[in-house]
Design an enzyme around this catalytic site. Structure first.
Site, mmCIF file in Angstrom:
data_model
loop_
_atom_site.group_PDB
_atom_site.id
_atom_site.type_symbol
_atom_site.label_atom_id
_atom_site.label_comp_id
_atom_site.label_asym_id
_atom_site.label_seq_id
_atom_site.Cartn_x
_atom_site.Cartn_y
_atom_site.Cartn_z
ATOM 1 C CG HIS A 379 40.877 42.708 40.145
ATOM 2 N ND1 HIS A 379 40.054 42.211 41.130
ATOM 3 C CD2 HIS A 379 40.466 42.118 38.995
ATOM 4 C CE1 HIS A 379 39.191 41.369 40.603
ATOM 5 N NE2 HIS A 379 39.412 41.294 39.307
ATOM 6 C CD GLU A 380 41.675 42.529 35.372
ATOM 7 O OE1 GLU A 380 41.847 41.368 34.951
ATOM 8 O OE2 GLU A 380 40.556 42.943 35.739
ATOM 9 C CG HIS A 383 42.218 37.563 37.364
ATOM 10 N ND1 HIS A 383 41.383 36.693 38.041
ATOM 11 C CD2 HIS A 383 41.510 38.716 37.240
ATOM 12 C CE1 HIS A 383 40.232 37.308 38.318
ATOM 13 N NE2 HIS A 383 40.287 38.539 37.847
ATOM 14 C CD GLU A 407 37.095 37.845 39.428
ATOM 15 O OE1 GLU A 407 37.683 38.937 39.488
ATOM 16 O OE2 GLU A 407 36.994 37.190 38.374
ATOM 17 C CG HIS A 509 30.709 41.329 34.809
ATOM 18 N ND1 HIS A 509 30.899 42.690 34.962
ATOM 19 C CD2 HIS A 509 31.886 40.748 35.120
ATOM 20 C CE1 HIS A 509 32.143 42.912 35.364
ATOM 21 N NE2 HIS A 509 32.758 41.757 35.461
HETATM 22 O O1 X8Z Z 1 35.101 42.995 36.316
HETATM 23 C C1 X8Z Z 1 35.899 43.206 37.211
HETATM 24 C C2 X8Z Z 1 37.394 43.132 36.899
HETATM 25 C C3 X8Z Z 1 37.696 42.120 35.875
HETATM 26 S S1 X8Z Z 1 37.529 40.495 36.451
HETATM 27 C C4 X8Z Z 1 37.862 44.463 36.399
HETATM 28 N N1 X8Z Z 1 35.467 43.555 38.439
HETATM 29 C C5 X8Z Z 1 34.058 43.662 38.755
HETATM 30 C C6 X8Z Z 1 33.396 44.828 38.032
HETATM 31 O O2 X8Z Z 1 34.117 45.667 37.478
HETATM 32 O O3 X8Z Z 1 32.167 44.903 38.031
HETATM 33 C C7 X8Z Z 1 36.313 43.795 39.590
HETATM 34 C C8 X8Z Z 1 35.393 44.143 40.706
HETATM 35 C C9 X8Z Z 1 33.994 43.884 40.229
HETATM 36 ZN ZN ZN Z 2 38.716 39.851 37.998
#
Ligand code: X8Z
Ligand code: ZN
Length: 648
Positions: A379-380, A383, A407, A509
């Site tokens: 995933h990372e 980016h 994402e 977040h």
């Molecule tokens: O925050 C993330 C990544 C970094 S952009 C690890 N994700 C979200 C979370 O962890 O809540 C990926 C999926 C959803």
């Molecule tokens: Zn991400």
């Protein structure tokens, strides 16, 4: 008579030529203004690249080592850069860019005409920075005590709380850990969150938006984004309700009727994840066909001596197999891929960084050797791949086509990597049967990651939209948060909640001011991308029942990689439907990709829930999170309208 006519004609001709000359003059002026706009744009973009580079370095230094000194430097750099941007902005606005002919130049000016949080007066900007830093530091430093050994009080969210939720099946331990984490990471940020909302709304107004909700939505460049989001949810809801009912039944069998009410929302602490955002942790005791061989990738990674570095190199190899870019040397030199052991405080939540100098790209991640981190690494790196592909665009275009695109890149890789077919190629999975039952097990596992995440992500930002818009004022934070989660996810808190709590900030977040609708969008469009890439790779053709979308692995397909790379190179230089069309031929976000992928599971779950007579859906929560007074105030409110729309 003839002479008169000729005379009049001459007069008309003379007047016309005066107009023509004047028009030509204006056109020349406009062309000159546009040319000067183009020159100015070059210097503005160069200045912005330097400014963003300075800001990113300061943020990295702070987030990778949370100290008062690093925070002070970060704030100072942010404020200095804001002043600089303000000066440039004044000049930017002297250009009559709306009249430019060059659409691309217009788009750049339009983007630069938004000053962002730099528009705030310095004192308010400082309050905003401070509020976010406080929340972020609270989250990063939050620790709780161990359930069994209450004298051990250094448990962090990564890896400790995460591991407890992935492994424990002790409902009391889970409840205790859930409550403690929300107490440590959520409640203390209530005041800072309110301050952050006020400052962010001020900034939104200065950028021409009613509230920060409209500002966030503007990233999706469509008038009716919110209607699209709700329409997508209505398409997905039937599938979600089936997997929800199935899981609830198994949790009831595991924990008993008194812990899991037969028709109620599911207690949020029993789903294998502290936020109940993905439910992979319950897979081991809820599998549709428990007798089929277990696909335990974590065990394989450990037994094969995978390290963080080996996981990163493996992920990189997937990208390069598609003819996409490898990671540059600087990436390997400067990334932090394991949790530092020197006792410093660091933001552990995985992130990928663009330093806006076209050279420096890094990941910061507290990797542990698990299947989840193996996928998060992809995933990372997705980016970083996007950053690399658009690094030669003007700085103002170095962003995803919309935030959801960014994402989705790495997740698209993970969709292939997670297939049994690919895991076997990698030697991470032994040979096993390729029959219908194993296939349902596999789809179920994916469903616990992908389907169940959708209402979580949607609820998180519906909550913040409501707060920004004033429909959810501070005295109703907790009540509305759980109303939304109950309505969308069908979950309820582990224990009674009150307005003393502030559970949203126990999610990274929220504490770190990262918009979350991007993940909702990503989890939908990644299946559209996957479907198209699989067709390009010759791994899938719609309607061919012998070739399921969930079995497709695009590994080594340069046709797929080249098509994806072309879309990524655009950055945000074009509206996202153009980018999407390049890859998929579609101009709309569309849940049909998800639904097609999970169709066999959907059919299976329907039959199974029918067989067991499980109730589909959920009745109101039995755990209290709103007072009677709050509930009566809700009647006829804006918030109630949102809820009704979701339930329609
Ligand atoms: O925050 C993330 C990544 C970094 S952009 C690890 N994700 C979200 C979370 O962890 O809540 C990926 C999926 C959803
Ligand atoms: Zn991400």
């Amino acid at each position: 008579m003839m002479l008169k006519i000729l005379g009049e004609l001459a007069l008309v001709g003379a007047i016309a030529s005066v107009f023509i000359v004047a028009a030509q003059g204006r056109a020349a002026e406009r062309a000159a203004e546009e040319a000067s706009g183009r020159d100015y744009m070059r210097s503005l973009d160069e200045m912005t690249s330097k400014a963003l580079n300075r800001k990113t370095i300061a943020s990295w230094n702070y987030e990778s080592n949370i100290t008062d000194y690093n925070e002070q430097i970060q704030t100072q750099v942010f404020l200095e850069v804001a002043e600089e941007q303000k000066e440039y902005w004044k000049e930017t606005m002297t250009y009559l860019w709306r009249e430019f002919e060059d659409e691309d130049l217009k788009r750049m000016f339009k983007k630069y005409s938004q000053l962002g949080t730099a528009a705030l007066p310095e004192d308010l900007n400082q309050r905003l920075i401070q509020a976010v830093n406080n929340m972020q530091a609270t989250y990063a430093k939050a620790t709780i005590c161990d359930y069994k050994d209450r004298s051990k009080c250094d448990l962090h969210v990564e890896p400790d709380v995460t591991n407890i939720f992935a492994e424990s099946q002790d409902a009391e331990e889970l409840k205790y850990t859930w409550v403690e984490w929300h107490k440590a990471a959520g409640a203390p940020s209530r005041g800072n969150f309110t301050e952050y909302v006020q400052m962010n709304n001020e900034a939104a107004k200065l950028n021409g938006y009613d509230t920060a909700a409209e500002w966030w939505l503007s990233e999706y460049e469509q008038e009716d984004s919110e209607e699209q989001f709700v329409a997508l949810w209505r398409q997905l809801r039937p599938l979600y309700r089936q997997i929800h009912a199935y899981v609830r039944r198994h949790l009831r069998l595991q924990y008993g009727d008194s812990v899991v009410p037969a028709r109620g929302p599911i207690p949020a602490h029993l789903l294998g994840n502290i936020w109940a955002q993905t439910w992979g942790g319950v897979e081991k005791f809820t599998r549709p066909y428990p007798d089929k061989p277990d696909v335990d990738v974590t065990a394989a990674l450990i037994s094969q001596n995978y390290t963080a570095l080996k996981m990163f190199k493996t992920a990189e190899e997937f990208f390069t197999s598609l003819n996409l870019s490898g990671m540059p040397d600087l990436f390997w030199e400067r990334s932090i891929i394991e949790k530092p052991t020197d006792g410093r405080d660091m933001v552990c939540h995985a992130s990928a960084w663009d330093f806006f100098d076209s050279e420096d790209f890094r990941i910061k991640q507290c990797t542990t050797i698990t299947k989840n981190f193996f996928l998060t690494t992809h995933h990372e790196m997705g980016h970083i791949q996007y950053y690399l592909q658009y690094k030669d665009q003007p700085v103002i275009y170095r962003a995803g086509a919309n935030p959801g695109f960014h994402e989705a890149v790495g997740d698209v890789m993970s969709l292939s990597v997670s297939t049994p077919k690919h895991l076997r190629v990698m030697g991470l999975l032994e040979d096993g049967p390729d029959d219908l039952e194993s296939n349902i097990n596999q789809l179920y596992k994916m469903g616990l990651d992908k389907i169940v995440f959708l209402p979580f992500a949607y609820a998180l930002d519906l909550f913040r939209y409501g707060v920004f818009r004033g429909a959810t004022p501070p005295p109703h934070y907790t009540c509305h948060w759980w109303q939304l989660r109950a309505a969308l996810q069908g979950v309820q808190p582990a224990d009674t909640r009150s307005e003393q709590d502030f559970d949203p900030a126990a999610k990274y977040h929220v504490a770190a001011d990262v918009e979350y609708m991007r993940y909702y969008i990503s989890y939908i469009i990644q299946f559209q991308f996957h479907r198209s890439l699989c067709q390009l790779a010759g791994e899938y053709s719609p309607g061919d029942a012998s070739n399921l979308l969930s079995n497709c692995d695009i590994y080594k397909s340069t046709a797929a990689g080249n098509a994806l790379g072309k879309m990524l190179q655009l950055g945000s230089s074009k509206p996202w439907p153009d980018a999407m069309e390049m890859l998929t031929g579609q101009r709309k976000m569309d849940a049909s990709g998800v639904l097609e992928y999970f169709q066999p599971l959907h059919d299976w779950l329907k039959a199974e829930n029918e067989r067991t007579g499980e109730y589909i859906g959920w009745e109101p929560s039995t755990v209290q999170f709103c007072t009677e007074e709050q509930l009566s105030l809700m009647e006829g409110s804006e918030f109630k309208k949102t809820l009704d729309k979701l339930n329609a």
